[in-house]
Design an enzyme around this catalytic site. Sequence first.
Site, PDB file in Angstrom:
ATOM      1  N   HIS A  53       0.819  -1.224   0.000  1.00 48.19           N
ATOM      2  CA  HIS A  53       0.000   0.000   0.000  1.00 48.19           C
ATOM      3  C   HIS A  53       0.847   1.265   0.000  1.00 48.19           C
ATOM      4  O   HIS A  53       0.362   2.329  -0.368  1.00 48.19           O
ATOM      5  CB  HIS A  53      -1.019  -0.006   1.154  1.00 48.19           C
ATOM      6  CG  HIS A  53      -0.475   0.333   2.504  1.00 48.19           C
ATOM      7  ND1 HIS A  53      -0.130  -0.627   3.428  1.00 48.19           N
ATOM      8  CD2 HIS A  53      -0.230   1.528   3.092  1.00 48.19           C
ATOM      9  CE1 HIS A  53       0.293  -0.031   4.541  1.00 48.19           C
ATOM     10  NE2 HIS A  53       0.256   1.280   4.352  1.00 48.19           N
ATOM     11  N   ASP A  74       0.090  -7.396   1.369  1.00 47.36           N
ATOM     12  CA  ASP A  74       0.585  -6.044   1.640  1.00 47.36           C
ATOM     13  C   ASP A  74       2.110  -5.993   1.698  1.00 47.36           C
ATOM     14  O   ASP A  74       2.701  -5.329   2.531  1.00 47.36           O
ATOM     15  CB  ASP A  74      -0.026  -5.464   2.923  1.00 47.36           C
ATOM     16  CG  ASP A  74       0.089  -3.942   2.972  1.00 47.36           C
ATOM     17  OD1 ASP A  74       0.283  -3.319   1.907  1.00 47.36           O
ATOM     18  OD2 ASP A  74       0.000  -3.383   4.072  1.00 47.36           O
ATOM     19  N   GLY A 129       3.319   6.985   7.735  1.00 50.51           N
ATOM     20  CA  GLY A 129       4.709   7.077   7.300  1.00 50.51           C
ATOM     21  C   GLY A 129       5.555   5.935   7.829  1.00 50.51           C
ATOM     22  O   GLY A 129       6.605   5.627   7.289  1.00 50.51           O
ATOM     23  N   ASN A 130       5.112   5.285   8.915  1.00 49.07           N
ATOM     24  CA  ASN A 130       5.831   4.130   9.455  1.00 49.07           C
ATOM     25  C   ASN A 130       5.522   2.853   8.672  1.00 49.07           C
ATOM     26  O   ASN A 130       6.228   1.859   8.830  1.00 49.07           O
ATOM     27  CB  ASN A 130       5.478   3.875  10.922  1.00 49.07           C
ATOM     28  CG  ASN A 130       6.185   4.793  11.876  1.00 49.07           C
ATOM     29  OD1 ASN A 130       5.545   5.589  12.544  1.00 49.07           O
ATOM     30  ND2 ASN A 130       7.497   4.713  11.949  1.00 49.07           N
ATOM     31  N   SER A 131       4.488   2.860   7.862  1.00 48.15           N
ATOM     32  CA  SER A 131       4.146   1.662   7.093  1.00 48.15           C
ATOM     33  C   SER A 131       5.333   1.219   6.263  1.00 48.15           C
ATOM     34  O   SER A 131       5.967   2.018   5.575  1.00 48.15           O
ATOM     35  CB  SER A 131       2.964   1.942   6.163  1.00 48.15           C
ATOM     36  OG  SER A 131       1.788   2.101   6.887  1.00 48.15           O
TER      37      SER A 131
END
Length: 189
Positions: free
Chosen positions: A31, A61, A142-144
């Site tokens: 994503h 993902d 933003g940590n994804s």
Amino acid sequence: GSNSSTDSSVSGSGIIIGQSDTELLMVTNAHVVSDVNNLSVTFCNDEKVDAYVKGAKTSKDIAVVAVKLSDMSEDALSQIKVATIGDSDSVKVGQAAIAIGNALGYGQSVTSGCISALDRSITVDSTTYDGLIQTDAAINPGNSGGALLDASGNLIGINSAKASSDSVEGMGYAIPISSVKDLINELMN
């Protein structure tokens, strides 16, 4: 009555998982890179390098992104390291957890907490993800795609999502690295 489109900047995180003779390979969330034009990676020395998606599996993902080593400076190459892959199957509730990522797009950030639960399921945009690690280490936009590490610095998960509402705190989720190791190798190649 007019049609217009704008490009917007999105940010995420990635984990260096391999290096060939020509490429540096990173894993992130699908994503993070889906529908992104002009993909680039910014390293810890603020060097920005064009990147491309080698492969992705949206149902898990997971995506692998590559940059050409020839596009990187010696300074950047000297400051990076391939992550040490841990064993998420041996993770226990209560053990320390460290989340590293690019929170809110501000650059590298580190948060810590513990493993809150194992084998959690969440549904995001009509897709259910099973077998996730739950942590109270802060996972922010933003940590994804960033690293969830154990206390020894071994990669145990890929930060993916968080529960978000006024009544919820400290419920972040990571994809266990042991469950996607084979998929990552497949996407790398």
